[in-house]
Scaffold this active site. Structure first.
Site, PDB file in Angstrom:
ATOM      1  CG  ASN A  24      -7.602  36.759  89.560  1.00 56.86           C
ATOM      2  OD1 ASN A  24      -6.396  36.827  89.643  1.00 56.86           O
ATOM      3  ND2 ASN A  24      -8.386  36.933  90.600  1.00 56.86           N
ATOM      4  N   GLY A  80      -0.978  35.922  93.727  1.00 57.31           N
ATOM      5  CA  GLY A  80      -1.172  34.640  93.050  1.00 57.31           C
ATOM      6  C   GLY A  80      -1.588  33.572  94.028  1.00 57.31           C
ATOM      7  CB  THR A 127      -1.235  28.888  98.627  1.00 58.06           C
ATOM      8  OG1 THR A 127      -2.363  29.680  98.994  1.00 58.06           O
ATOM      9  CG2 THR A 127      -0.447  28.564  99.873  1.00 58.06           C
ATOM     10  CD  GLU A 128       1.978  24.463  93.143  1.00 62.76           C
ATOM     11  OE1 GLU A 128       0.750  24.293  92.956  1.00 62.76           O
ATOM     12  OE2 GLU A 128       2.862  23.995  92.403  1.00 62.76           O
ATOM     13  N   GLY A 183       3.197  31.396  95.858  1.00 61.38           N
ATOM     14  CA  GLY A 183       3.680  32.195  96.988  1.00 61.38           C
ATOM     15  C   GLY A 183       4.789  31.480  97.740  1.00 61.38           C
ATOM     16  CD  GLU A 189      -2.414  41.331  99.141  1.00 64.55           C
ATOM     17  OE1 GLU A 189      -3.384  40.603  99.438  1.00 64.55           O
ATOM     18  OE2 GLU A 189      -2.133  42.354  99.766  1.00 64.55           O
ATOM     19  CB  CYS A 217      -8.130  36.402  95.780  1.00 66.65           C
ATOM     20  SG  CYS A 217      -8.324  38.201  95.833  1.00 66.65           S
ATOM     21  CD  GLU A 219      -0.719  45.413  96.719  1.00 70.24           C
ATOM     22  OE1 GLU A 219      -0.449  46.629  96.829  1.00 70.24           O
ATOM     23  OE2 GLU A 219      -0.217  44.685  95.869  1.00 70.24           O
TER      24      GLU A 219
HETATM   25  P1  NDP Z   1      -0.208  31.752  90.193  1.00 70.27           P
HETATM   26  O1  NDP Z   1       0.387  31.676  91.547  1.00 70.27           O
HETATM   27  O2  NDP Z   1      -0.160  30.551  89.338  1.00 70.27           O
HETATM   28  O3  NDP Z   1       0.478  32.917  89.345  1.00 70.27           O
HETATM   29  C1  NDP Z   1       0.480  34.256  89.759  1.00 70.27           C
HETATM   30  C2  NDP Z   1       1.608  34.980  89.068  1.00 70.27           C
HETATM   31  O4  NDP Z   1       2.837  34.472  89.571  1.00 70.27           O
HETATM   32  C3  NDP Z   1       1.677  34.751  87.561  1.00 70.27           C
HETATM   33  O5  NDP Z   1       2.230  35.878  86.935  1.00 70.27           O
HETATM   34  C4  NDP Z   1       2.630  33.571  87.464  1.00 70.27           C
HETATM   35  O6  NDP Z   1       3.214  33.490  86.189  1.00 70.27           O
HETATM   36  C5  NDP Z   1       3.624  33.938  88.543  1.00 70.27           C
HETATM   37  N1  NDP Z   1       4.351  32.824  89.159  1.00 70.27           N
HETATM   38  C6  NDP Z   1       3.925  31.579  89.397  1.00 70.27           C
HETATM   39  N2  NDP Z   1       4.903  30.873  90.008  1.00 70.27           N
HETATM   40  C7  NDP Z   1       5.967  31.693  90.153  1.00 70.27           C
HETATM   41  C8  NDP Z   1       7.271  31.540  90.681  1.00 70.27           C
HETATM   42  N3  NDP Z   1       7.701  30.397  91.174  1.00 70.27           N
HETATM   43  N4  NDP Z   1       8.107  32.592  90.672  1.00 70.27           N
HETATM   44  C9  NDP Z   1       7.705  33.773  90.180  1.00 70.27           C
HETATM   45  N5  NDP Z   1       6.492  33.975  89.626  1.00 70.27           N
HETATM   46  C10 NDP Z   1       5.619  32.947  89.636  1.00 70.27           C
HETATM   47  O7  NDP Z   1      -1.692  32.276  90.402  1.00 70.27           O
HETATM   48  P2  NDP Z   1      -2.807  32.435  89.304  1.00 70.27           P
HETATM   49  O8  NDP Z   1      -2.305  33.292  88.196  1.00 70.27           O
HETATM   50  O9  NDP Z   1      -3.364  31.103  89.003  1.00 70.27           O
HETATM   51  O10 NDP Z   1      -3.864  33.338  90.085  1.00 70.27           O
HETATM   52  C11 NDP Z   1      -4.849  32.842  90.859  1.00 70.27           C
HETATM   53  C12 NDP Z   1      -4.474  32.887  92.326  1.00 70.27           C
HETATM   54  O11 NDP Z   1      -4.197  34.222  92.711  1.00 70.27           O
HETATM   55  C13 NDP Z   1      -5.596  32.424  93.203  1.00 70.27           C
HETATM   56  O12 NDP Z   1      -5.092  31.595  94.206  1.00 70.27           O
HETATM   57  C14 NDP Z   1      -6.136  33.717  93.791  1.00 70.27           C
HETATM   58  O13 NDP Z   1      -6.810  33.550  95.010  1.00 70.27           O
HETATM   59  C15 NDP Z   1      -4.888  34.518  93.922  1.00 70.27           C
HETATM   60  N6  NDP Z   1      -5.197  35.936  93.976  1.00 70.27           N
HETATM   61  C16 NDP Z   1      -4.987  36.617  95.148  1.00 70.27           C
HETATM   62  C17 NDP Z   1      -5.347  37.950  95.255  1.00 70.27           C
HETATM   63  C18 NDP Z   1      -5.142  38.715  96.524  1.00 70.27           C
HETATM   64  O14 NDP Z   1      -5.177  39.955  96.482  1.00 70.27           O
HETATM   65  N7  NDP Z   1      -4.946  38.058  97.662  1.00 70.27           N
HETATM   66  C19 NDP Z   1      -5.953  38.669  94.118  1.00 70.27           C
HETATM   67  C20 NDP Z   1      -6.113  37.838  92.932  1.00 70.27           C
HETATM   68  C21 NDP Z   1      -5.741  36.538  92.877  1.00 70.27           C
HETATM   69  P3  NDP Z   1       2.537  32.682  84.948  1.00 70.27           P
HETATM   70  O15 NDP Z   1       1.094  32.625  85.172  1.00 70.27           O
HETATM   71  O16 NDP Z   1       2.943  33.516  83.779  1.00 70.27           O
HETATM   72  O17 NDP Z   1       3.201  31.348  84.939  1.00 70.27           O
END
Ligand code: NDP
Length: 498
Positions: free
Chosen positions: A161, A237, A239-240, A242, A259, A293, A470
């Site tokens: 996003n 990304g 919580t999972e 994270g 984040e 988010c 951030e």
């Molecule tokens: P994900 O956690 O699915 O993915 C985020 C990023 O992490 C992607 O590049 C993903 O790769 C990568 N990733 C996922 N699992 C792992 C892992 N085990 N090890 C290393 N990298 C990993 O989140 P989404 O992309 O679905 O984003 C939405 C989420 O992000 C929402 O929960 C939102 O609230 C949060 N968010 C938080 C923000 C903040 O500033 N607090 C800002 C924006 C979003 P890939 O997708 O290529 O598999």
């Protein structure tokens, strides 16, 4: 990368990854289609990076960090690179906005703002470069001073996003502090960040200082996090993800900024300016289809205001134009993937079967012209109980739950009844009440009669919404580590009497 629709958008992406100043094709045979959420058709495809390619990206970032071509640059010279990136982002604003809209479904009128904001992030942190200071303590026979030093290689993992903007904030701060970068966009929406590499090149970053590798989180992301030469992880990304990243980082004790997600409460007080608050809540709950988010997703409102407030919101929500994100008139685009739409509609159905009422929305939009895309209208749910998933979990879509409250303490208790703590919202015209509520909210960010963050505003979560900050001066602490140096000024006294 096979380019299909990109030619129409006057975009020429070249390859799958940018490593050591070169464009390279991904080594994994299984190409991944990058879909346009407006019609679920492929825009192009990407061959993900192999473990060896990730290793090469980290090794080159590590070597460049120690190379005088990078390390020898003064802080303000790194700042100059960031200023140049800002200029180039503005020059190519339409290209970036087009890519981002095709890739994420965010309307182009919004992605134009996101590109402009990304340029502002570059300038804000360019201003910090060269102004990072330590401390000094006079301790009598000795003195101590601290230096804030860069970590080395930062692994930045970005969600789908608003990828460009979310990358830009951390990237700019990391570079201003002197780090080198390995960036991984989400495989779901990597295009703007790949295109960003061309700007980095043109701005004159030394080869190897910025590397961009694509591929899924569980392969490429994991390889970055676990690499022993990556000295800090910036993960944005869910919580999972994270949780997984924290576990992966344990072995190398790599510090991580997380984040993560939110479930933002909105407390509307009785003393509001009515129209302003209706517009405000509508934005907090539904802007950018609430794939945000810090979206407000739980509304708390006095019972006597409930019916009219919801009626006014529904009337306005119904007028928000949905359509092709590339058209300037579109204000609400499709959700990112068909699967996400299906899951969110499923959660709404489940809540209804448990006793919640769908006040408006709740179903996939099947209007001619939109039916191929992942459109979901603004959805308002009432009669929601705290034990329902729609109330507790981050759906990351345009679903607002509404709960009436008796007194303000009850509203605060309900607002804080969440495992998340990212952003909270208050609507009031009573300045003292606003501050009291801000004080009581368990979240990293509180917005009183306001919405949205910017470069200057520290941003991050309490509770399960994350670790670290951030933006703003706080970010300079995330991207540097403290070295404490103590100097004896008098003859050293041995501890041994020999
Ligand atoms: P994900 O956690 O699915 O993915 C985020 C990023 O992490 C992607 O590049 C993903 O790769 C990568 N990733 C996922 N699992 C792992 C892992 N085990 N090890 C290393 N990298 C990993 O989140 P989404 O992309 O679905 O984003 C939405 C989420 O992000 C929402 O929960 C939102 O609230 C949060 N968010 C938080 C923000 C903040 O500033 N607090 C800002 C924006 C979003 P890939 O997708 O290529 O598999």
């Amino acid at each position: 990368m096979t380019v299909t629709q990109l030619a129409d958008a006057k975009v020429d992406l070249e390859m799958d990854h940018y490593i050591a100043g070169k464009w390279v094709k991904g080594g994994v045979d299984d190409a991944v289609d990058i879909l346009n959420p407006f019609d679920n058709q492929p825009i192009c495809s990407i061959n993900p990076a192999t473990d060896e390619q990730v290793d090469e990206a980290v090794e080159t970032a590590y070597a460049t960090f120690h190379d005088p071509a990078w390390k020898g640059l003064l802080g303000r010279e790194k700042g100059t690179l960031l200023y140049r990136v800002a200029e180039l982002l503005r020059r190519d604003l339409e290209i970036f906005a087009t890519l981002e809209s095709m890739d994420t479904g965010i309307p182009i009128r919004e992605t134009r703002m996101e590109v402009a904001t990304s340029a502002l992030h570059m300038e804000y942190f360019a201003g910090w470069a060269g102004k990072i200071e330590g401390s000094y303590q006079d301790l009598g026979p000795r003195f101590n001073f601290t230096r804030r030093e860069p970590f080395g290689v930062i692994g930045q993992i970005v969600p789908w996003n608003t990828p460009l903007k979310l990358m830009a904030r951390g990237f700019a701060a990391a570079v201003a502090c002197g780090n080198t970068m390995v960036v991984k966009p989400s495989i779901v929406a990597p295009l703007s960040i790949l295109r960003f590499a061309r700007i980095v090149e043109e701005a004159g970053f030394p080869a190897g200082s910025v590397n961009i590798v694509t591929g899924s989180g569980r392969t490429v992301g994991k390889a970055i996090v676990e690499h022993p030469k990556v000295r800090k992880i910036i993960f944005t990304g869910g919580t999972e993800g994270g949780h997984e990243v924290m576990r992966q980082a344990v072995e190398t004790v790599t510090p991580t900024v997380l984040e993560l997600g939110g479930k933002g409460p909105i407390i509307v007080c009785e003393d509001i300016d009515w129209d302003e608050a209706v517009d405000g809540v509508l934005t907090q709950a539904f802007a950018r289809k609430a794939e945000v988010c810090f979206a407000g997703t739980r509304l708390f409102i006095p019972p006597k205001m409930h019916d009219k407030f919801l009626a006014d919101m529904e009337a306005k929500a119904a007028k928000i134009p949905m359509g092709n994100p590339l058209e300037g008139t579109t204000q609400l685009g499709p959700l990112m993937t068909a699967k996400r739409l299906e899951d969110i509609v499923g959660e709404v159905d489940k809540a209804e079967s448990q006793g919640a009422s769908i006040y408006c929305g709740g179903k996939k939009v099947m209007e001619p012209g939109l039916e191929q895309g992942n459109f979901m209208p603004p959805t308002i749910l009432t009669n929601v109980r705290p034990d329902m998933e729609v109330y507790q979990e981050e759906l990351f879509g345009p679903v607002l739950t509404v709960t009436p409250y008796g007194d303000i303490d009850e509203a605060v208790a309900m607002a804080n009844d969440s495992e998340f703590g990212l952003a909270s919202y208050v609507w009031t015209n009573d300045v003292r009440k606003g501050h009291r509520l801000a004080d009581a909210m368990e979240s990293g960010n509180v917005f009183i009669n306001s919405y949205g963050y910017q470069s200057e505003i520290p941003f991050g979560g309490y509770k399960m919404s994350g670790i670290g900050r951030e933006h703003g001066a706080e970010a300079m602490h995330e991207y540097t580590q403290v070295k404490s140096i103590t100097v004896g000024m008098e003859r050293f006294q041995s501890r041994f009497d020999i």
